[in-house]
Scaffold this active site. Sequence first.
Site, PDB file in Angstrom:
ATOM      1  CB  CYS A 110      -9.141   1.436   9.030  1.00  0.00           C
ATOM      2  SG  CYS A 110      -7.910   0.767   7.744  1.00  0.00           S
ATOM      3  CG  HIS A 166      -7.539   2.801   4.361  1.00  0.00           C
ATOM      4  ND1 HIS A 166      -6.875   3.948   3.721  1.00  0.00           N
ATOM      5  CD2 HIS A 166      -6.646   2.136   4.862  1.00  0.00           C
ATOM      6  CE1 HIS A 166      -5.820   3.611   3.962  1.00  0.00           C
ATOM      7  NE2 HIS A 166      -5.424   2.387   4.532  1.00  0.00           N
ATOM      8  CD  GLU A 190     -17.607  18.641 -16.428  1.00  0.00           C
ATOM      9  OE1 GLU A 190     -19.035  18.609 -15.977  1.00  0.00           O
ATOM     10  OE2 GLU A 190     -17.081  19.601 -16.560  1.00  0.00           O
ATOM     11  CG  HIS A 217      -0.811   4.184   3.702  1.00  0.00           C
ATOM     12  ND1 HIS A 217      -0.622   3.914   5.139  1.00  0.00           N
ATOM     13  CD2 HIS A 217      -2.057   3.408   3.697  1.00  0.00           C
ATOM     14  CE1 HIS A 217      -1.706   3.146   5.408  1.00  0.00           C
ATOM     15  NE2 HIS A 217      -2.413   2.712   4.793  1.00  0.00           N
TER      16      HIS A 217
END
Length: 241
Positions: free
Chosen positions: A94, A111, A146, A203
């Site tokens: 990542c 992530h 909300e 994903h």
Amino acid sequence: MDAQGNSGSSTDHLVLSSDPEHPANHICTLCRNFYGHGWVTGTGGGISIKKDAHIFIAPSGVQKELIQPSDIFVMEHATRNYLRKPPILKPSACTPLFLAAFDRGAGSCIHTHSQWAVLVTLLVEKDAVAAGKSVVNSCFEIEQIEQIKGIPKGPGKTGMLGYFDRLVVPIIENTAHEEDLTQSLEAAMEQYPDTYAVLVRRHGVYVWGDSVSKAKTQAESLDYIFRLAVEMRRLDLPWTP
């Protein structure tokens, strides 16, 4: 030697601290928290925190609930050079996507492989196909909920979204390799400069914030909204009036 088999090194001072708010300690705490939510099951997902000139990153392919501070990678933001690389562990796939968020001023990027995030992308895909539209460049949109108040209006803007504001989260297409998502993520950031999140179809989701606490609360707010959206669809309730 830690739980992952790493031995000590001259760079341990970068990650070893008695301060629970130190990025290396904070990442471990959050990974255990996220594992409990089902966000990082099976070594999936990741988290990174920027502090001053350094970026602290959870490793790849490791059970997130077992991560120790000595497992954390440390990178110098300006040069992209690793100041600390634990033996036998792999840098997070990542990382290029985390850097895209940090280059835009984020203080933390998360992530997750949240099932609710995945399901929302599938529902948006289903809607597009039913309407004869392309799923490319689609977005998840919802309003009059909300919890939307938990999301900021955008970088450089004051305040949070309101009840009557529409939350828009862009969706990018998945790829075979995580790092190959970088270009699409950066394009979504450019096209939607106010967003703090990008969904990846089938994903998960990337969420970032000005600080680690803000990234965490935004990730929690979004996951609540994604789950609610899935349940709303089950009851045939619209996401937007």
